[in-house]
Design a protein around this motif. Structure first.
Motif, short mmCIF file in Angstrom:
data_model
loop_
_atom_site.label_atom_id
_atom_site.label_comp_id
_atom_site.label_asym_id
_atom_site.label_seq_id
_atom_site.Cartn_x
_atom_site.Cartn_y
_atom_site.Cartn_z
N UNK A 295 59.08 55.43 16.95
CA UNK A 295 58.67 56.99 17.45
C UNK A 295 59.60 57.28 18.52
N UNK A 296 59.89 56.61 19.65
CA UNK A 296 60.84 56.88 20.75
C UNK A 296 62.11 57.04 19.95
N UNK A 297 62.53 56.35 19.23
CA UNK A 297 64.04 56.21 18.75
C UNK A 297 64.19 57.61 17.83
N UNK A 298 63.03 57.79 16.98
CA UNK A 298 63.08 59.10 16.35
C UNK A 298 63.33 60.35 17.24
N UNK A 299 62.64 60.33 18.50
CA UNK A 299 62.61 61.54 19.42
C UNK A 299 64.09 61.57 20.00
N UNK A 300 64.77 60.35 20.08
CA UNK A 300 66.27 60.58 20.47
C UNK A 300 67.17 60.94 19.34
N UNK A 301 66.86 60.40 18.16
CA UNK A 301 67.61 60.84 17.05
C UNK A 301 67.60 62.14 16.74
N UNK A 302 66.28 63.02 16.63
CA UNK A 302 66.40 64.19 16.58
C UNK A 302 67.06 65.12 17.28
N UNK A 303 67.32 64.75 18.45
CA UNK A 303 68.09 65.30 19.58
C UNK A 303 69.80 65.28 19.19
N UNK A 304 70.20 64.02 18.78
CA UNK A 304 71.75 63.84 18.58
C UNK A 304 71.96 64.10 17.19
N UNK A 305 71.21 64.36 16.27
CA UNK A 305 71.58 64.35 14.96
C UNK A 305 70.71 65.95 14.50
N UNK A 306 71.06 66.72 14.62
CA UNK A 306 70.01 67.83 14.15
C UNK A 306 69.98 68.49 12.93
N UNK A 307 70.75 67.94 11.96
CA UNK A 307 70.72 67.93 10.55
C UNK A 307 70.03 66.93 9.95
N UNK A 308 69.61 65.71 10.59
CA UNK A 308 68.92 64.71 9.87
C UNK A 308 67.58 65.19 9.33
N UNK A 309 66.86 64.95 8.30
CA UNK A 309 65.42 65.34 7.86
C UNK A 309 64.53 65.16 8.98
N UNK B 161 64.92 65.56 12.00
CA UNK B 161 65.03 66.71 12.90
C UNK B 161 64.48 68.11 12.25
N UNK B 162 64.85 68.29 10.96
CA UNK B 162 64.34 69.36 10.47
C UNK B 162 62.96 69.71 10.31
N UNK B 163 62.32 68.48 9.79
CA UNK B 163 60.76 68.33 9.56
C UNK B 163 60.15 68.22 11.18
N UNK B 164 60.57 67.79 11.89
CA UNK B 164 59.96 67.77 13.24
C UNK B 164 58.97 66.39 13.64
N UNK B 165 59.13 66.07 14.56
CA UNK B 165 58.46 64.83 14.93
C UNK B 165 56.76 65.11 14.88
N UNK B 166 56.53 66.30 15.29
CA UNK B 166 55.04 66.42 14.99
C UNK B 166 54.70 66.49 13.67
N UNK B 167 55.55 66.86 12.56
CA UNK B 167 55.11 66.98 10.97
C UNK B 167 54.92 65.22 10.77
N UNK B 168 55.75 64.52 11.35
CA UNK B 168 55.82 63.03 11.11
C UNK B 168 54.57 62.48 11.63
N UNK B 169 54.19 62.91 12.73
CA UNK B 169 52.70 62.19 13.35
C UNK B 169 51.79 62.83 12.32
N UNK B 170 51.64 63.82 12.14
CA UNK B 170 50.44 64.49 11.38
C UNK B 170 50.50 63.83 9.95
N UNK B 171 51.73 63.44 9.10
CA UNK B 171 51.90 63.01 7.98
C UNK B 171 51.29 61.53 7.98
N UNK B 172 51.70 60.87 9.05
CA UNK B 172 51.15 59.35 8.93
C UNK B 172 49.64 59.49 9.28
N UNK B 173 49.02 60.44 9.96
CA UNK B 173 47.64 60.63 10.00
C UNK B 173 46.97 60.64 8.66
#
Length: 413
Positions: free
Chosen positions: A55-69, A71-83
């Motif tokens: 999760x920490x690495x994904x937070x860094x990834x979305x800042x470095x690669x704004x076109x990555x999926x 980044x498009x979905x958002x970390x909050x969407x990932x956390x809600x999806x996992x739940x």
């Protein structure tokens, strides 16, 4: 029947998008040519392989690669999806164990250790940090189950410092004499007499060898795997864990069945075997798609659409010898390397990966497909999962993560 949303594809991305839409009260259909990646993946949830803290690495990834999926979905969407996916699995009696902030290290069918964030409860006793307690480990299998070799797994674990031994068990009496694939074996483990005989053999080995843990192929039942593991633990006195096999993936099938139950309960319709051939639209609005049916084409209409057919590995994108990569369902534009000569690196095992596997559909912030001029192709279509451009989900170890994050985001849009 007209639907409010039709989801094309039956992998994790499509199933989660369909479930979120259906739980909002929409009329939803999931339309797919076959089962998605669940049936060939390990049944775990990979978020980002090369990170102790995904999760920490994904937070860094979305800042470095704004076109990555991600980044498009958002970390909050990932956390809600996992739940949500963990809730689906829990409701089906098949809990997923783990933490987005720490990768687990799990044995593979070759005895290697691979990182993943969440695993079924039937596998968690095999996590490498638990295996490393110095107590002996038994890896057991059956000669009749192809592509699972306990001595090889044990030897590779020993090479990494784990005290492991591999043995083959005797197949209990059954009515068949061939074709013992993982699904057949899982059905056999649903039988009490079959389990009891396997448990008797394991108990004898555990007593003689003093094994604290026993690893078995991930075929311990299709529908009652948690109970099977508990029963074998009671019979043997050792902790039992499953090791994923080569496809067909029984753990993946269990996860699919969990979603199938949730989708049915939410009122969604599931149609497997509907190969989408093309779409029908006007301007920037998709009205209908046509799927292959017996001796004819079937027309499906909806207000909104989610494309979740996967990438090159899943058949959602097709690579031609001419150097063209096409999207197979709706004919959407695909962002690809400039020419076929640029698809691959000079070295097959290049650390950077091959550019062709980062090909995919470019989308805007609402996951709507874009053309080469960055204009929206269809305003009522969202693209999710491995069909998206600017990532290599297998090499990056985020196949399930981007499927869940983008699927959940599409369901919420």
């Amino acid at each position: 029947m007209n639907y409010e949303t039709i989801v094309i594809g039956a992998g994790l991305a499509g199933m989660l998008a369909a479930l979120v839409r259906a739980e909002r009260g929409e009329r939803v259909m999931m339309l797919a040519k076959g089962h998605g990646s669940t049936h060939w993946a390990a049944g775990c949830l990979d978020l980002l392989a090369d990170a102790d803290d995904p999760l920490g690495a994904i937070n860094q990834l979305v800042q470095a690669r704004p076109a990555h999926p991600y980044a498009l979905a958002g970390v909050a969407a990932l956390e809600q999806a996992l739940a949500r996916v963990r809730g689906v699995a829990e409701a089906a009696g098949y809990p997923l164990v783990g933490n987005a902030g720490r990768n687990l290290l799990m044995p593979t069918a070759l005895g290697a250790l691979r990182p993943t964030a969440f695993v079924p409860a039937t596998m968690v006793n095999g996590e490498a940090r638990q295996l490393g307690d110095g107590r002996p480990i038994l890896i057991a299998g059956l000669h009749e189950l192809r592509d699972f070799f306990p001595p090889l797994i044990a030897a590779n674990l020993r090479a990494q410092g784990y005290a492991a031994e591999g043995v083959y068990l005797e197949l209990p009496p059954v009515e068949r004499s061939h074709d013992f694939n993982p699904v057949v074996m899982a059905r056999l483990f649903e039988r009490p007499a079959f389990r009891a005989e396997i448990g008797r053999q394991l108990a004898t080995l555990v007593r003689k060898g003093g094994y604290a843990r026993v690893g078995l192929p991930a075929v311990l039942g299709l529908y009652n795997a948690v109970e099977v593991v508990r029963e074998l633990q009671a019979l043997t006195g050792a902790l039992i864990f499953e090791i994923p096999t080569l496809p067909t993936s029984v753990p993946g099938m269990r996860l699919f069945h969990a979603f199938e139950q949730a989708l049915t309960k939410a009122g969604a319709r599931i149609q497997i075997g509907g190969w989408v051939l093309r779409g029908e639209g006007s301007g920037s609005h998709l009205h209908a798609v046509f799927s292959e049916a017996a001796s004819r084409e079937q027309r499906h209409m909806a207000r909104r659409w989610v494309l979740a057919t996967g990438g090159i590995m899943g058949g959602g994108l097709r690579a031609e010898h001419t150097g063209v990569i096409s999207e197979t369902a709706l004919g959407l534009p695909v962002r690809t390397p400039s020419g076929r000569s640029d698809w691959f690196q000079a070295r097959f095992l290049d650390e950077a990966g091959h550019p062709v596997f980062r090909a995919g559909i470019a989308v805007d912030a609402q996951l709507r497909p874009l053309d080469a001029a960055d204009q929206i192709v269809y305003t009522n279509v969202a693209v999710v999962g491995s069909a998206l451009a600017d990532c290599d989900p297998i090499r990056e170890g985020c196949l399930e993560g981007i499927a869940l994050a983008t699927g959940f985001a599409a369901g919420q849009l």
